[in-house]
Design a protein around this motif. Structure first.
Motif, short mmCIF file in Angstrom:
data_model
loop_
_atom_site.label_atom_id
_atom_site.label_comp_id
_atom_site.label_asym_id
_atom_site.label_seq_id
_atom_site.Cartn_x
_atom_site.Cartn_y
_atom_site.Cartn_z
N TYR A 81 1.03 -1.27 0.22
CA TYR A 81 0.40 -0.17 -0.12
C TYR A 81 0.39 1.30 0.08
CZ TYR A 81 0.22 0.59 5.44
OH TYR A 81 0.52 1.08 6.44
N CYS A 82 2.09 1.35 0.25
CA CYS A 82 2.78 2.83 0.38
C CYS A 82 3.34 2.46 -1.30
CB CYS A 82 4.28 2.45 1.39
SG CYS A 82 3.72 1.87 3.32
N TYR A 83 3.02 1.90 -1.59
CA TYR A 83 3.90 2.11 -3.40
C TYR A 83 2.58 1.63 -4.50
CZ TYR A 83 7.98 1.74 -0.67
OH TYR A 83 8.34 1.52 0.37
N MET A 84 0.96 1.91 -3.72
CA MET A 84 0.68 1.82 -4.70
C MET A 84 0.31 2.06 -6.01
SD MET A 84 -3.20 0.27 -3.49
CE MET A 84 -3.92 0.80 -2.34
N ASP A 85 0.77 3.37 -6.06
CA ASP A 85 0.70 4.40 -7.12
C ASP A 85 2.09 3.78 -8.18
OD1 ASP A 85 -0.95 6.11 -7.14
OD2 ASP A 85 -0.19 7.84 -6.08
N ASP A 86 3.01 3.31 -7.62
CA ASP A 86 4.41 3.06 -8.45
C ASP A 86 4.30 1.35 -8.94
OD1 ASP A 86 5.56 4.56 -6.08
OD2 ASP A 86 6.95 3.39 -6.25
N LEU A 87 3.18 1.12 -8.14
CA LEU A 87 2.52 -0.42 -8.80
C LEU A 87 1.86 -0.24 -10.20
CD1 LEU A 87 1.94 -2.75 -5.55
CD2 LEU A 87 3.89 -3.33 -7.12
N TYR A 88 1.06 0.75 -9.78
CA TYR A 88 0.12 0.81 -10.72
C TYR A 88 0.60 2.06 -12.46
CZ TYR A 88 -3.93 3.71 -13.33
OH TYR A 88 -4.62 4.13 -14.12
N VAL A 89 1.34 2.63 -11.70
CA VAL A 89 2.49 3.47 -13.39
C VAL A 89 3.40 1.92 -14.21
CG1 VAL A 89 2.31 5.83 -12.29
CG2 VAL A 89 4.07 4.23 -11.99
N TYR A 90 4.11 1.84 -12.97
CA TYR A 90 4.34 0.55 -13.83
C TYR A 90 3.46 -1.02 -14.47
CZ TYR A 90 6.72 -4.18 -14.62
OH TYR A 90 7.04 -5.73 -15.35
N LEU A 91 2.23 -0.96 -13.94
CA LEU A 91 1.10 -1.76 -14.71
C LEU A 91 0.95 -1.15 -16.05
CD1 LEU A 91 0.52 -3.77 -11.92
CD2 LEU A 91 1.61 -4.45 -13.41
N ARG A 92 1.06 -0.04 -15.97
CA ARG A 92 0.04 0.46 -16.97
C ARG A 92 1.03 0.30 -18.13
NH1 ARG A 92 -2.37 7.30 -16.96
NH2 ARG A 92 -4.05 7.02 -18.54
N ALA A 93 2.37 1.38 -17.43
CA ALA A 93 3.68 1.08 -19.26
C ALA A 93 3.31 0.09 -19.22
CB ALA A 93 4.82 1.95 -18.09
N ARG A 94 3.53 -1.24 -18.54
CA ARG A 94 3.84 -2.90 -19.52
C ARG A 94 2.28 -2.83 -20.14
NH1 ARG A 94 6.11 -6.00 -20.55
NH2 ARG A 94 5.13 -7.58 -20.32
N ALA A 95 1.00 -2.17 -20.15
CA ALA A 95 -0.29 -2.61 -20.58
C ALA A 95 0.00 -1.79 -22.22
CB ALA A 95 -1.20 -2.17 -19.82
N VAL A 96 0.17 -0.14 -21.82
CA VAL A 96 0.21 0.70 -22.92
C VAL A 96 2.05 -0.15 -23.68
CG1 VAL A 96 -1.72 1.73 -22.25
CG2 VAL A 96 1.10 2.21 -22.22
N GLY A 97 2.51 -0.86 -22.92
CA GLY A 97 3.42 -0.97 -24.36
C GLY A 97 4.89 0.16 -24.89
N ALA A 98 4.52 0.49 -23.11
CA ALA A 98 5.71 1.76 -23.32
C ALA A 98 6.96 0.86 -22.51
CB ALA A 98 5.58 2.86 -22.15
N ALA A 99 6.77 0.09 -21.43
CA ALA A 99 7.48 -0.55 -21.05
C ALA A 99 7.81 -1.78 -21.19
CB ALA A 99 7.70 -0.53 -19.37
N PRO A 100 9.37 -2.67 -22.27
CA PRO A 100 9.22 -3.40 -22.74
C PRO A 100 9.41 -4.67 -21.07
CG PRO A 100 11.37 -3.02 -22.11
CD PRO A 100 10.52 -1.73 -21.86
N ARG A 101 9.32 -5.97 -21.61
CA ARG A 101 9.74 -7.27 -20.10
C ARG A 101 11.14 -6.93 -19.47
NH1 ARG A 101 7.40 -13.02 -21.13
NH2 ARG A 101 7.86 -13.05 -18.63
N GLY A 102 10.96 -7.69 -17.99
CA GLY A 102 12.18 -7.20 -17.53
C GLY A 102 12.85 -5.89 -16.84
#
Length: 174
Positions: A131-152
């Motif tokens: 819960y202290c990092y929920m925004d961080d989790l959200y932005v990482y997963l959002r980047a993965r979802a829209v293809g901006a962040a590759p695997r790894g």
């Protein structure tokens, strides 16, 4: 007051604000584009947390989200959000999930029963490492979802902003 109650209340406040987005169009790199920045945290045009990746360097919060995801979420949701036999691929699911819904599900959990199968997402509203990092989790997963962040693991990251250090110390009690 319990942290779970506070997070649930926050999610309930945010859900009506994002009410129309429950039936929102699929997220895209264009919708997720950072238009403002506050203390190193990037926001999209609707004021939702988002990522900023330039020249292969991810912002601190996206990198932190990667680390937190692989600390607590990948066990069920698979490496890099690609899913597993236990839980869905968040890199795909996040394309149609708004910020308020994400907060609510992570904080309170979810139970889906159908087709003779039961899927349970446990509540993480009492887990400071989540819960202290929920925004961080959200932005990482959002980047993965829209293809901006590759695997790894992201090869390059921005420095940790002072605001992130202060928030972490406050939330983690240090």
């Amino acid at each position: 007051m319990s942290v779970r109650i506070v997070i649930s209340a926050l999610a309930l406040v945010l859900l009506p604000l994002a009410g129309s987005s429950l039936a929102q169009a699929q997220d895209s790199a264009e919708k997720a584009k950072a238009v403002t920045e506050e203390n190193g945290k990037h926001l999209d045009a609707d004021g939702n947390p988002t990522f900023k990746i330039e020249n292969g360097t991810v912002d601190w919060y996206t990198f932190s989200g990667y680390r937190r995801y692989h600390s607590d979420c990948h066990v069920c949701h698979g490496p890099d959000g690609v899913g597993s036999s236990y839980a869905p691929a968040l890199a795909a699911t996040m394309k149609n999930m708004d910020y308020g819904t994400f907060l609510s599900i992570v904080a309170e959990g979810r139970k889906n029963v159908g087709g003779g199968k039961e899927n349970v997402m446990p509540a993480f509203g009492d887990n400071k490492n989540v819960y202290c990092y929920m925004d961080d989790l959200y932005v990482y997963l959002r980047a993965r979802a829209v293809g901006a962040a590759p695997r790894g693991r992201p090869p390059k990251k921005a420095e940790k902003p002072q605001a992130a250090k202060d928030q972490e110390a406050s939330c983690m009690g240090g």
